[in-house]
Design an enzyme around this catalytic site. Structure first.
Site, PDB file in Angstrom:
ATOM      1  N   CYS A  79       0.943  -2.628  15.712  1.00  0.00           N
ATOM      2  CA  CYS A  79       0.947  -2.303  14.281  1.00  0.00           C
ATOM      3  C   CYS A  79       0.280  -3.420  13.496  1.00  0.00           C
ATOM      4  O   CYS A  79       0.609  -4.593  13.661  1.00  0.00           O
ATOM      5  CB  CYS A  79       2.381  -2.125  13.791  1.00  0.00           C
ATOM      6  SG  CYS A  79       2.487  -1.754  12.024  1.00  0.00           S
ATOM      7  N   LEU A  92      10.086   5.493  18.542  1.00  0.00           N
ATOM      8  CA  LEU A  92      10.564   5.258  19.913  1.00  0.00           C
ATOM      9  C   LEU A  92       9.464   4.617  20.783  1.00  0.00           C
ATOM     10  O   LEU A  92       9.639   3.540  21.331  1.00  0.00           O
ATOM     11  CB  LEU A  92      11.059   6.578  20.511  1.00  0.00           C
ATOM     12  CG  LEU A  92      11.871   6.447  21.789  1.00  0.00           C
ATOM     13  CD1 LEU A  92      13.116   5.603  21.587  1.00  0.00           C
ATOM     14  CD2 LEU A  92      12.283   7.836  22.320  1.00  0.00           C
ATOM     15  N   CYS A 103       3.512   8.437   1.198  1.00  0.00           N
ATOM     16  CA  CYS A 103       4.032   7.458   2.159  1.00  0.00           C
ATOM     17  C   CYS A 103       4.192   6.126   1.430  1.00  0.00           C
ATOM     18  O   CYS A 103       3.204   5.570   0.950  1.00  0.00           O
ATOM     19  CB  CYS A 103       3.042   7.354   3.319  1.00  0.00           C
ATOM     20  SG  CYS A 103       3.498   6.091   4.523  1.00  0.00           S
ATOM     21  N   GLY A 130       6.642  -2.221   6.255  1.00  0.00           N
ATOM     22  CA  GLY A 130       8.008  -2.740   6.293  1.00  0.00           C
ATOM     23  C   GLY A 130       8.978  -1.900   7.088  1.00  0.00           C
ATOM     24  O   GLY A 130       8.681  -0.769   7.487  1.00  0.00           O
ATOM     25  N   GLU A 131      10.146  -2.483   7.324  1.00  0.00           N
ATOM     26  CA  GLU A 131      11.228  -1.782   8.015  1.00  0.00           C
ATOM     27  C   GLU A 131      12.304  -1.466   6.964  1.00  0.00           C
ATOM     28  O   GLU A 131      13.029  -2.365   6.516  1.00  0.00           O
ATOM     29  CB  GLU A 131      11.803  -2.677   9.138  1.00  0.00           C
ATOM     30  CG  GLU A 131      13.112  -2.213   9.727  1.00  0.00           C
ATOM     31  CD  GLU A 131      13.132  -0.743  10.147  1.00  0.00           C
ATOM     32  OE1 GLU A 131      12.231  -0.294  10.855  1.00  0.00           O
ATOM     33  OE2 GLU A 131      14.088  -0.040   9.736  1.00  0.00           O
ATOM     34  N   ASN A 183      -3.954   4.346  15.977  1.00  0.00           N
ATOM     35  CA  ASN A 183      -5.020   4.021  15.037  1.00  0.00           C
ATOM     36  C   ASN A 183      -5.439   2.577  15.234  1.00  0.00           C
ATOM     37  O   ASN A 183      -4.621   1.678  15.084  1.00  0.00           O
ATOM     38  CB  ASN A 183      -4.539   4.230  13.595  1.00  0.00           C
ATOM     39  CG  ASN A 183      -4.251   5.697  13.326  1.00  0.00           C
ATOM     40  OD1 ASN A 183      -5.113   6.547  13.526  1.00  0.00           O
ATOM     41  ND2 ASN A 183      -3.030   5.990  12.920  1.00  0.00           N
ATOM     42  N   SER A 238      11.828   6.248   8.152  1.00  0.00           N
ATOM     43  CA  SER A 238      11.447   5.948   9.525  1.00  0.00           C
ATOM     44  C   SER A 238      11.883   4.531   9.870  1.00  0.00           C
ATOM     45  O   SER A 238      11.663   3.597   9.096  1.00  0.00           O
ATOM     46  CB  SER A 238       9.925   6.084   9.670  1.00  0.00           C
ATOM     47  OG  SER A 238       9.527   5.721  10.978  1.00  0.00           O
ATOM     48  N   CYS A 247      -1.377   5.652   9.937  1.00  0.00           N
ATOM     49  CA  CYS A 247      -0.181   4.960  10.451  1.00  0.00           C
ATOM     50  C   CYS A 247      -0.565   3.635  11.083  1.00  0.00           C
ATOM     51  O   CYS A 247      -1.479   3.572  11.903  1.00  0.00           O
ATOM     52  CB  CYS A 247       0.493   5.772  11.541  1.00  0.00           C
ATOM     53  SG  CYS A 247       0.965   7.407  11.058  1.00  0.00           S
ATOM     54  N   GLU A 262       0.828  -1.199   0.000  1.00  0.00           N
ATOM     55  CA  GLU A 262       0.000   0.000   0.000  1.00  0.00           C
ATOM     56  C   GLU A 262       0.869   1.258   0.000  1.00  0.00           C
ATOM     57  O   GLU A 262       1.943   1.300   0.596  1.00  0.00           O
ATOM     58  CB  GLU A 262      -0.951  -0.028   1.198  1.00  0.00           C
ATOM     59  CG  GLU A 262      -1.947  -1.190   1.043  1.00  0.00           C
ATOM     60  CD  GLU A 262      -3.088  -1.185   2.037  1.00  0.00           C
ATOM     61  OE1 GLU A 262      -4.243  -1.269   1.589  1.00  0.00           O
ATOM     62  OE2 GLU A 262      -2.838  -1.101   3.245  1.00  0.00           O
ATOM     63  N   CYS A 289       6.029  -5.356  15.883  1.00  0.00           N
ATOM     64  CA  CYS A 289       5.667  -4.346  16.880  1.00  0.00           C
ATOM     65  C   CYS A 289       4.204  -4.600  17.278  1.00  0.00           C
ATOM     66  O   CYS A 289       3.353  -4.852  16.436  1.00  0.00           O
ATOM     67  CB  CYS A 289       5.830  -2.934  16.301  1.00  0.00           C
ATOM     68  SG  CYS A 289       7.533  -2.590  15.844  1.00  0.00           S
ATOM     69  N   CYS A 335       6.020  -7.161   7.160  1.00  0.00           N
ATOM     70  CA  CYS A 335       7.102  -6.702   8.035  1.00  0.00           C
ATOM     71  C   CYS A 335       7.463  -7.841   8.970  1.00  0.00           C
ATOM     72  O   CYS A 335       6.603  -8.617   9.385  1.00  0.00           O
ATOM     73  CB  CYS A 335       6.652  -5.481   8.838  1.00  0.00           C
ATOM     74  SG  CYS A 335       8.010  -4.689   9.740  1.00  0.00           S
TER      75      CYS A 335
HETATM   76  N1  SAH Z   1       9.181   0.096  10.376  1.00  0.00           N
HETATM   77  C1  SAH Z   1       9.382   1.514  10.323  1.00  0.00           C
HETATM   78  C2  SAH Z   1       8.501   2.167   9.291  1.00  0.00           C
HETATM   79  C3  SAH Z   1       7.020   2.155   9.627  1.00  0.00           C
HETATM   80  S1  SAH Z   1       6.537   3.782   9.931  1.00  0.00           S
HETATM   81  C4  SAH Z   1       9.193   2.110  11.703  1.00  0.00           C
HETATM   82  O1  SAH Z   1       8.861   1.362  12.613  1.00  0.00           O
HETATM   83  O2  SAH Z   1       9.462   3.280  11.899  1.00  0.00           O
HETATM   84  C5  SAH Z   1       4.977   3.609  10.611  1.00  0.00           C
HETATM   85  C6  SAH Z   1       4.842   4.395  11.890  1.00  0.00           C
HETATM   86  O3  SAH Z   1       3.523   4.203  12.403  1.00  0.00           O
HETATM   87  C7  SAH Z   1       5.795   3.912  12.941  1.00  0.00           C
HETATM   88  O4  SAH Z   1       6.195   4.960  13.768  1.00  0.00           O
HETATM   89  C8  SAH Z   1       4.917   2.950  13.695  1.00  0.00           C
HETATM   90  O5  SAH Z   1       5.413   2.664  14.968  1.00  0.00           O
HETATM   91  C9  SAH Z   1       3.609   3.711  13.716  1.00  0.00           C
HETATM   92  N2  SAH Z   1       2.457   2.845  13.990  1.00  0.00           N
HETATM   93  C10 SAH Z   1       2.387   1.508  13.819  1.00  0.00           C
HETATM   94  N3  SAH Z   1       1.165   1.064  14.166  1.00  0.00           N
HETATM   95  C11 SAH Z   1       0.450   2.140  14.525  1.00  0.00           C
HETATM   96  C12 SAH Z   1      -0.906   2.339  14.938  1.00  0.00           C
HETATM   97  N4  SAH Z   1      -1.747   1.317  15.019  1.00  0.00           N
HETATM   98  N5  SAH Z   1      -1.295   3.581  15.229  1.00  0.00           N
HETATM   99  C13 SAH Z   1      -0.454   4.630  15.094  1.00  0.00           C
HETATM  100  N6  SAH Z   1       0.813   4.512  14.692  1.00  0.00           N
HETATM  101  C14 SAH Z   1       1.272   3.277  14.416  1.00  0.00           C
END
Ligand code: SAH
Length: 379
Positions: free
Chosen positions: A134, A234, A120, A179-180, A310, A211, A353, A107, A131, A127
């Site tokens: 996510c 973080l 984006c 993805g990372e 979200n 990111s 996000c 996406e 986390c 991924c």
């Molecule tokens: N893997 C990378 C790139 C993903 S960026 C990273 O972790 O930074 C996506 C961003 O959205 C990250 O900061 C992630 O932690 C955040 N995120 C993931 N799930 C989310 C959610 N359910 N609600 C809000 N932010 C979220």
């Protein structure tokens, strides 16, 4: 074991034995032409045709010699992922499901704002990081995207945005999709270089943001390879909590991660690291957490993005109430940290996000089959 290591490798950028030139950056194209006895300026010509003019047919590249055009048509192609479905949010956010050649799809999200227009993009199919909050993590992981598939999301989105009435242009690109990106370094770097290349997309490094969940050695490598803006997810001010939310923290704990952030901006006066912090009700959102976060970041040129959580099905978390987010931000601001609460965009189309799922043929057996059917895009 073999399956896992294979899964980490992107398929070569070839289709039917042909090289996809979309993913070669300037140095890559120069090497490509040198190997064929062609002069270096061919790289500049090709970059402009492909990325600036959006041309994929070599026959139309009129400043290349006829014989070179014929040879390119035989050996190469220019192919981007195709938007197979589009959803448009009430707030103007667009989300595309981008079809890849192997049946997977990722996406890509376009977020228009008054002052800028951000794309984006995704860097992997699914991924592998897991986390806890996510939804991409729930999809499992299939493979890395190729450089052509990464930059190709920009190529395809630009084409689509130009067709809108009124047409839209991109001002920023963020690698914050699925993805990372630092686990796909070899393909992400050429894509980043094309984004900041004057002859391709010509974006300034300030307007391209990567990111990461905190892959420390690769943060250092990125600084040397292409020092675009860095954002770090973080989400917690102490290791015990971050271990639980972002399992990668067990490998690269907060102190080690923040050292890498200091190195990233060292000697670059106007650069700052953005720290992303998802607001989870009752988990990481207390005044104590805020004060601990402010202490952690006090000697780093930093900016904090608070991201309202979200939701997605069975997430197991709730978003902090708005007054809690405001109070959290006030503590950081009072401590001198530039802090913004990220506006949630496109949540009505699951484009916000952490809501991106694509179509991942999971190879980790993590997925419970929650991919959104294409039909839902066309509502
Ligand atoms: N893997 C990378 C790139 C993903 S960026 C990273 O972790 O930074 C996506 C961003 O959205 C990250 O900061 C992630 O932690 C955040 N995120 C993931 N799930 C989310 C959610 N359910 N609600 C809000 N932010 C979220």
């Amino acid at each position: 074991m073999t399956a896992v290591s294979e899964a980490r490798v992107a398929p070569p950028d070839v289709a039917a034995g042909r090289i996809n030139l979309l993913g070669l950056d300037r140095a890559g194209l120069e090497a490509f032409f040198a190997a064929r006895g062609e002069r270096g300026f061919r790289a500049a010509q090709l970059l402009q045709w492909v990325h600036q003019r959006g041309v994929t047919d070599f026959a139309a590249m009129s400043d290349l010699s006829k014989s070179l055009r014929a040879r390119l048509a035989e050996e190469c192609l220019v192919r981007a992922p195709e938007p197979m479905a589009e959803r448009v949010s009430a707030d103007g956010t667009h989300k595309w499901l981008m079809r890849l050649d192997d049946g997977n799809a990722v996406e890509t999200v376009f977020i228009p704002e008054p002052e800028r227009a951000t794309l984006c993009i995704s860097s992997q199919v699914g991924c592998s990081l897991n986390c806890r909050f996510c939804s991409t993590a729930r999809q499992g992981f299939n493979r890395n995207l190729t450089a052509a598939e990464i930059v190709g999301q920009v190529w395809s989105a630009r084409r689509r945005l130009a067709q809108l009435d009124p047409p839209r242009r991109l001002s920023n690109v963020v690698l914050m999709g699925m993805g990372e990106p630092l686990l796909n370094f070899a393909n992400v770097v050429p894509a980043l270089r094309l984004l900041v290349e004057d002859l391709a997309y010509g974006l300034s490094k300030r307007r391209v943001t990567l990111s990461t969940a905190g892959l420390v050695p690769m943060i250092d490598a990125l600084r040397d390879a292409c020092d675009v803006s860095l954002a770090v997810s973080l989400h917690a001010p102490d290791d015990a909590l971050r271990d639980a939310l972002v399992p990668l923290n067990r490998k690269y704990p907060i102190a080690v991660l923040l050292d890498a952030c200091r190195r990233y901006v060292a000697g670059r006066p106007h650069r700052r690291v953005t720290f992303e912090y998802v607001m989870l009700d009752g988990v990481n959102d207390s005044a104590t957490h805020a004060r601990a976060l402010a202490r952690l970041l006090r000697d780093i040129p930093a900016k904090v993005n608070l991201i309202p959580f979200n939701p997605f099905p069975d997430a197991g978390y709730r978003c902090s109430p708005p007054p809690v987010i405001d109070a959290f931000r006030a503590i950081l601001t009072a401590a001198g940290l530039v802090t913004v609460t990220r506006t949630t965009r496109g949540d009505d189309i699951d484009a916000a996000c952490g809501q991106l799922v694509g179509r991942v043929r999971d190879r980790t057996r993590r997925s419970r089959g929650t991919a959104i059917p294409v039909a839902e895009y066309s509502r």
